[in-house]
Design an enzyme around this catalytic site. Structure first.
Site, PDB file in Angstrom:
ATOM      1  N   ASN A 192       0.799  -1.219   0.000  1.00 34.80           N
ATOM      2  CA  ASN A 192       0.000   0.000   0.000  1.00 34.80           C
ATOM      3  C   ASN A 192       0.835   1.275   0.000  1.00 34.80           C
ATOM      4  O   ASN A 192       0.313   2.350  -0.280  1.00 34.80           O
ATOM      5  CB  ASN A 192      -0.930   0.018   1.224  1.00 34.80           C
ATOM      6  CG  ASN A 192      -0.177  -0.128   2.535  1.00 34.80           C
ATOM      7  OD1 ASN A 192       0.499  -1.144   2.761  1.00 34.80           O
ATOM      8  ND2 ASN A 192      -0.281   0.853   3.409  1.00 34.80           N
ATOM      9  N   GLN A 207      -5.288  -3.394  -2.103  1.00 37.71           N
ATOM     10  CA  GLN A 207      -4.779  -2.445  -3.099  1.00 37.71           C
ATOM     11  C   GLN A 207      -4.657  -3.054  -4.496  1.00 37.71           C
ATOM     12  O   GLN A 207      -4.174  -2.384  -5.413  1.00 37.71           O
ATOM     13  CB  GLN A 207      -3.407  -1.923  -2.667  1.00 37.71           C
ATOM     14  CG  GLN A 207      -3.410  -1.129  -1.377  1.00 37.71           C
ATOM     15  CD  GLN A 207      -4.097   0.218  -1.495  1.00 37.71           C
ATOM     16  OE1 GLN A 207      -4.378   0.711  -2.587  1.00 37.71           O
ATOM     17  NE2 GLN A 207      -4.403   0.827  -0.355  1.00 37.71           N
ATOM     18  N   THR A 229     -26.002  -8.024  12.157  1.00 33.59           N
ATOM     19  CA  THR A 229     -26.953  -7.774  11.078  1.00 33.59           C
ATOM     20  C   THR A 229     -26.224  -7.154   9.898  1.00 33.59           C
ATOM     21  O   THR A 229     -25.503  -6.167  10.047  1.00 33.59           O
ATOM     22  CB  THR A 229     -28.077  -6.833  11.549  1.00 33.59           C
ATOM     23  OG1 THR A 229     -28.771  -7.451  12.634  1.00 33.59           O
ATOM     24  CG2 THR A 229     -29.059  -6.544  10.424  1.00 33.59           C
ATOM     25  N   CYS A 286      -3.262   5.574   6.685  1.00 33.32           N
ATOM     26  CA  CYS A 286      -3.709   4.951   7.930  1.00 33.32           C
ATOM     27  C   CYS A 286      -2.787   5.268   9.098  1.00 33.32           C
ATOM     28  O   CYS A 286      -3.200   5.221  10.248  1.00 33.32           O
ATOM     29  CB  CYS A 286      -3.812   3.434   7.754  1.00 33.32           C
ATOM     30  SG  CYS A 286      -5.112   2.928   6.613  1.00 33.32           S
TER      31      CYS A 286
END
Length: 384
Positions: free
Chosen positions: A149, A178, A237, A325
């Site tokens: 990345n 990526q 869910t 990140c």
């Protein structure tokens, strides 16, 4: 505005956003409910699963939905480690993985697992021979990213797959967050891959949806316990609107894949041609078949990466340091450190990441604006 930060996240396709909004408004039943509203939701969930599976060339029952690429990585690694602990405790990965893999194996190491991190060479590639030498009777998992990345190096997944053919009981996980849509899928997703992670917001779907491919028969314990959704392996869910939008975005993203990769390559090539002969600049993502066309990482001596990012931002050009990140947490580039890049260059590295929507005109504008910055710092640092 010029947006060269597509590896961090992409702009949502209007069509995918329309799907998200329509499902949110009109198909809002719980897919697990037995009434007709639940049944309608369940049908859409399975139709989306089937479409994604067809696009990836796998079976629908091998596709599982998560909340993100990071969750998919965590689940693949922790789930395998827990499921196979009685058979061994050795995990092999690389020194240049995304934090979602690196920090996960470090957490397992604290729980008694033994971790081997394969080194990379000066260009950012592992040596498959190192993997051969690291494998032993206790090895239960190998996790190697398809595309790095930070610099965009395409790891030798095909060679790794060939090695692991001799170790059928070792689970092979690939982080392909990526890699999708870069016209390299046959290089990073082989029949030997057992688990594979994707993230929807990297291909123009809304954030909040991830995908994990799990080959039939592979052992993975649940990461989340609860109501038994996703065949009892990933309770919660389902994010139906996000999943439907992900299926739509993936279909659109993979249309004209070869042409789109060529468009990204033309933008990268233009900027590399400008950068390649500049004193004080080191390119870590050369124009090569071994690097994706969508990522260009380079360092400028004498300036910190975050300073360069903000300088360009003032010109309405959006880039990032080597990994979005880790940027805000001030974590240095793990990849460049592993490549043994000099600190003064590594700390000055930035990453440009392209999308088919980027143009040659944008590349030329970037060059014009960056050239002013470069000349200023070249004079200060006496670069010749």
């Amino acid at each position: 505005m010029i947006y060269f930060d597509n590896s961090a996240t992409t702009q949502v396709y209007p069509e995918a956003l329309d799907t998200f909004n329509k499902v949110t408004k009109e198909i809002w039943g719980n897919p697990s409910s037995l009434h007709k509203l639940g049944d309608r939701s369940h049908q859409l969930l399975e139709a989306s699963r089937k479409q994604i599976a067809n696009l990836l060339g796998v079976k629908p029952y091998e596709i599982f939905f998560t909340s993100s690429g990071s969750e998919s990585d965590n689940w693949a690694i922790k789930g395998t480690a827990q499921a196979k602990r009685e058979f061994g405790n050795h995990i092999i990965t690389t020194s240049i993985e995304h934090a979602a893999v690196t920090n996960t194996v470090k957490a397992l190491e604290k729980q008694g697992f033994r971790v081997t991190m394969l080194p990379v060479d000066k260009n950012g590639f592992i040596n498959p021979e190192d993997l051969k030498n690291a494998l032993d009777r206790e090895t239960i998992l190998v996790s190697i990213m398809g595309v790095n990345n930070e610099i965009g190096s395409i790891q030798p997944i095909q060679e790794v797959s060939e090695i692991l053919e001799e170790y059928p009981n070792v689970t092979f996980h690939v982080d392909n967050v990526q890699a999708l849509g870069k016209n390299i899928w046959d290089k990073v997703f082989t029949p030997r891959v057992d688990l594979m992670s994707l993230s929807a917001h990297k291909f123009h779907a809304p954030r909040g949806t991830g995908i994990m491919y799990k080959k039939t028969g592979k052992m993975v314990d649940p990461l989340i316990d609860g109501g038994g959704q996703e065949k009892g392996l990933r309770s919660s869910t389902e994010n139906l609107a996000g999943i439907a939008a992900t299926a739509k975005a993936m279909r659109l993203y993979l249309e004209n894949e070869e042409k789109n990769a060529q468009r990204e390559a033309s933008v990268k090539n233009r900027i590399v041609d400008y950068l390649k002969d500049k004193p004080g600049i080191q390119i870590f993502s050369p124009v090569s078949e071994n690097f994706v066309p969508s990522i260009l990482c380079f360092g400028l001596e004498g300036i910190r990466g975050e300073t360069l990012v903000h300088t360009l931002e003032a010109k309405d050009i959006f880039t990032s340091t080597t990994s979005a990140c880790s940027s805000r947490s001030e974590v240095e580039s793990g990849t460049l450190n592993s490549m043994k890049v000099r600190d003064d260059i590594a700390t000055g590295a930035i990453r440009l990441s392209f999308d088919p929507s980027n143009t040659i005109e944008q590349a030329d504008r970037f060059i014009a604006e960056f050239d002013k910055v470069y000349k200023h710092f070249a004079e200060i640092n006496h670069l010749k």
